[in-house]
Design a protein around this motif. Structure first.
Motif, mmCIF file in Angstrom:
data_model
loop_
_atom_site.group_PDB
_atom_site.id
_atom_site.type_symbol
_atom_site.label_atom_id
_atom_site.label_comp_id
_atom_site.label_asym_id
_atom_site.label_seq_id
_atom_site.Cartn_x
_atom_site.Cartn_y
_atom_site.Cartn_z
ATOM 1 N N CYS A 20 0.255 -5.819 -16.767
ATOM 2 C CA CYS A 20 -0.401 -6.797 -15.900
ATOM 3 C C CYS A 20 -1.345 -7.648 -16.737
ATOM 4 N N ARG A 21 -1.864 -8.720 -16.135
ATOM 5 C CA ARG A 21 -2.868 -9.537 -16.802
ATOM 6 C C ARG A 21 -4.220 -8.805 -16.822
ATOM 7 N N GLU A 22 -5.077 -9.273 -17.664
ATOM 8 C CA GLU A 22 -6.358 -8.599 -17.871
ATOM 9 C C GLU A 22 -7.176 -8.479 -16.590
ATOM 10 N N GLU A 23 -7.225 -9.567 -15.776
ATOM 11 C CA GLU A 23 -8.063 -9.544 -14.586
ATOM 12 C C GLU A 23 -7.526 -8.634 -13.483
ATOM 13 N N GLN A 24 -6.263 -8.173 -13.620
ATOM 14 C CA GLN A 24 -5.677 -7.310 -12.602
ATOM 15 C C GLN A 24 -5.815 -5.824 -12.926
ATOM 16 N N ARG A 25 -6.347 -5.495 -14.103
ATOM 17 C CA ARG A 25 -6.355 -4.093 -14.539
ATOM 18 C C ARG A 25 -7.158 -3.178 -13.614
ATOM 19 N N ASP A 26 -8.242 -3.680 -13.062
ATOM 20 C CA ASP A 26 -9.084 -2.828 -12.219
ATOM 21 C C ASP A 26 -9.291 -3.455 -10.839
ATOM 22 N N ALA A 27 -8.303 -4.240 -10.388
ATOM 23 C CA ALA A 27 -8.424 -4.892 -9.080
ATOM 24 C C ALA A 27 -8.131 -3.923 -7.934
ATOM 25 N N ASP A 28 -7.402 -2.825 -8.217
ATOM 26 C CA ASP A 28 -7.036 -1.858 -7.173
ATOM 27 C C ASP A 28 -6.726 -0.527 -7.848
ATOM 28 N N HIS A 29 -6.390 0.495 -7.038
ATOM 29 C CA HIS A 29 -6.095 1.806 -7.622
ATOM 30 C C HIS A 29 -4.743 1.833 -8.338
ATOM 31 N N CYS A 30 -3.897 0.804 -8.052
ATOM 32 C CA CYS A 30 -2.617 0.649 -8.747
ATOM 33 C C CYS A 30 -2.338 -0.851 -8.874
ATOM 34 N N ILE A 31 -1.332 -1.201 -9.673
ATOM 35 C CA ILE A 31 -1.046 -2.628 -9.890
ATOM 36 C C ILE A 31 0.213 -3.086 -9.160
ATOM 37 N N ASP A 32 0.883 -2.181 -8.428
ATOM 38 C CA ASP A 32 2.170 -2.560 -7.840
ATOM 39 C C ASP A 32 2.063 -3.704 -6.836
ATOM 40 N N GLY A 33 0.916 -3.853 -6.181
ATOM 41 C CA GLY A 33 0.774 -4.916 -5.192
ATOM 42 C C GLY A 33 0.025 -6.127 -5.699
ATOM 43 N N ARG A 34 -0.186 -6.200 -7.013
ATOM 44 C CA ARG A 34 -1.012 -7.257 -7.566
ATOM 45 C C ARG A 34 -0.177 -8.399 -8.157
ATOM 46 N N PRO A 35 -0.693 -9.643 -8.120
ATOM 47 C CA PRO A 35 0.001 -10.751 -8.786
ATOM 48 C C PRO A 35 -0.035 -10.566 -10.309
ATOM 49 N N TYR A 36 0.910 -11.202 -10.985
ATOM 50 C CA TYR A 36 1.022 -11.137 -12.455
ATOM 51 C C TYR A 36 1.085 -9.697 -12.947
ATOM 52 N N SER A 37 1.785 -8.864 -12.193
ATOM 53 C CA SER A 37 1.980 -7.469 -12.593
ATOM 54 C C SER A 37 3.455 -7.110 -12.447
ATOM 55 N N TYR A 38 3.923 -6.189 -13.314
ATOM 56 C CA TYR A 38 5.329 -5.775 -13.332
ATOM 57 C C TYR A 38 5.323 -4.280 -13.638
ATOM 58 N N CYS A 39 5.819 -3.473 -12.697
ATOM 59 C CA CYS A 39 5.664 -2.034 -12.902
ATOM 60 C C CYS A 39 6.746 -1.229 -12.189
ATOM 61 N N MET A 40 6.760 0.079 -12.535
ATOM 62 C CA MET A 40 7.602 1.057 -11.862
ATOM 63 C C MET A 40 6.697 2.179 -11.365
ATOM 64 N N THR A 41 6.901 2.585 -10.111
ATOM 65 C CA THR A 41 6.122 3.691 -9.554
ATOM 66 C C THR A 41 7.061 4.815 -9.124
ATOM 67 N N VAL A 42 6.523 6.026 -9.101
ATOM 68 C CA VAL A 42 7.215 7.178 -8.501
ATOM 69 C C VAL A 42 6.330 7.635 -7.358
ATOM 70 N N ASN A 43 6.871 7.603 -6.143
ATOM 71 C CA ASN A 43 6.056 7.953 -4.979
ATOM 72 C C ASN A 43 6.935 8.342 -3.799
ATOM 73 N N HIS A 44 6.301 8.886 -2.764
ATOM 74 C CA HIS A 44 7.039 9.235 -1.552
ATOM 75 C C HIS A 44 7.453 7.952 -0.843
ATOM 76 N N CYS A 45 8.675 7.941 -0.335
ATOM 77 C CA CYS A 45 9.244 6.737 0.276
ATOM 78 C C CYS A 45 9.511 6.997 1.763
ATOM 79 N N THR A 46 8.909 6.192 2.627
ATOM 80 C CA THR A 46 9.118 6.358 4.068
ATOM 81 C C THR A 46 10.513 5.893 4.489
ATOM 82 N N THR A 47 11.135 5.028 3.698
ATOM 83 C CA THR A 47 12.486 4.548 4.030
ATOM 84 C C THR A 47 13.528 5.633 3.821
ATOM 85 N N HIS A 48 13.473 6.309 2.659
ATOM 86 C CA HIS A 48 14.477 7.328 2.326
ATOM 87 C C HIS A 48 14.010 8.746 2.647
#
Length: 389
Positions: free
Chosen positions: A256-284
């Motif tokens: 992610c960009r520098e200003e997004q590093r501590d904007a939230d507890h994770c970066i998956d929902g942030r602009p200028y961020s690209y990531c992979m998460t492992v988490n529980h999925c309500t869909t599957h």
């Protein structure tokens, strides 16, 4: 007959006079000749002895003969017209068949010509591209070789294209490091083996600039923008203490960009961020791997590991960052396959590698950073070449 009657003396018996207009006689004859001969008693044999009935019979016979002759002629004309029509229709059908055949041939020839033209143009474009690439490589070769020699002193470099001297054809195993001064010690700590664990630290070293929201840390430096693809891996040991629910996170890796590093507890929902998460999925209804691009969900891969208490698993992932091609690739190293390739990555500003581990009440996670000579490059190289092409 009219003329005869005019020339005959009027009998003594009084008969009302009949006035005949002889001036129009020639016109009457002319009109009558259009539908048959004009007959009078004086042209018939034995006019003196022939009665009116005989005359009418002769007229009827002549009429029948004329009709029969006309009918015969009409039948002959109809047959001739039919024959000519059939011949004409046959000729038309033949011409239509020839025209259709010519159209088919012309269409086939046009398709063949178009195909050959397209192939020729594609070949020309390919040749031009190769010539331009060769010229560019030759132009950049001296600086590229100096660059690669410098990189080789710092980290491991793998050739993606045999014989290439273009830096975009080499893969650099970037010597990333956890930024020890950025750890969010309320959520994670580093163990004696150098792995990041999702448990808060017992000690609170003094230091400014620590992450306060993000559950993890970043690398010590942003990724260089030098046109050379960069690669690193994370190996995660995961053990479920209790089943996960909702969208509980286990781990996250990305940039992610520098200003997004501590904007939230994770970066998956942030602009200028690209990531992979492992988490529980309500869909599957299980634990999935999810790919995110600039705050948007791109892909969900189910059945990552069982969502049952006591389940233990090792998850091993690789990340490729290519600023020249504007791509990021996520690889499942254990499954030996590319999970996702993100295109059109915004590389206008430096991007920071991010590492997160979560939910210590439900799961135990330790993340080890695998870089440089510790990376065992086998099938990954072929996968990366295909993903970046």
């Amino acid at each position: 007959m009219t003329q005869t009657c005019q020339d005959t003396a009027i009998p003594e018996t009084h008969i009302p006079p009949a006035v005949c207009n002889s001036i129009a006689l020639s016109k009457l004859r002319s009109i009558s000749s259009g539908f048959g001969p004009l007959l009078t008693r004086q042209y018939v044999k034995d006019a003196d002895t022939q009665t009116d009935d005989d005359f009418m019979a002769d007229m009827e016979m002549k009429h029948k003969m004329v009709i029969a002759e006309l009918k015969t002629k009409n039948d002959s004309d109809e047959k001739r017209i039919k024959r000519l029509t059939d011949e004409s229709n046959a000729e038309i059908r033949s011409l239509k068949s020839v025209i259709a055949e010519l159209k088919t041939k012309i269409g086939s020839d046009e398709k063949r010509i178009k195909r050959l033209t397209d192939e020729s143009n594609a070949e020309i474009r390919s040749l031009k591209s190769r010539i331009e690439e060769k010229e560019l490589i030759e132009k950049r070769a001296p600086t590229t070789m100096d660059f690669l020699l410098g990189v080789a002193r710092e980290c491991v470099v793998h050739e993606l294209k045999p014989g290439a001297i273009d830096r975009s054809m080499f893969l650099k195993c970037t010597p990333l490091k956890y930024d020890m001064d950025r750890f969010n010690l309320d959520k994670v700590h580093i163990n004696t083996e150098g792995d990041m664990v999702n448990r808060k630290s017992d000690t609170r070293p003094v230091g400014e600039g620590r992450l306060k929201k993000y559950c993890g840390t970043c690398s010590t430096d942003p990724l260089p923008q030098d046109g050379c693809p960069q690669y690193w891996e994370v190996e995660n040991r995961v053990s479920l203490d209790k089943p996960l629910s909702q969208t509980n996170l286990i781990l996250e890796v990305g940039v992610c960009r520098e200003e997004q590093r501590d904007a939230d507890h994770c970066i998956d929902g942030r602009p200028y961020s690209y990531c992979m998460t492992v988490n529980h999925c309500t869909t599957h209804g299980g634990i999935c791997r999810k790919i995110w691009k600039e705050g948007k969900h791109v892909l969900c891969l189910p059945d990552t590991l069982p969502n049952t208490a006591g389940a233990s698993h090792t998850l091993h992932y690789g990340v490729v960052y290519d600023d020249a091609r504007k791509k990021i690739v996520f690889i499942d190293v254990k499954e030996k396959k590319v999970m996702s390739t993100l295109d059109n990555v915004d590389c206008s500003e430096p991007l920071w590698p991010m590492f997160g581990v979560y939910n210590s009440d439900w799961v135990t996670v330790s993340m080890r950073l695998v870089v440089g000579s510790d990376i065992y490059m086998t099938e990954e190289k072929a996968m990366i070449v295909k993903a970046l092409s």
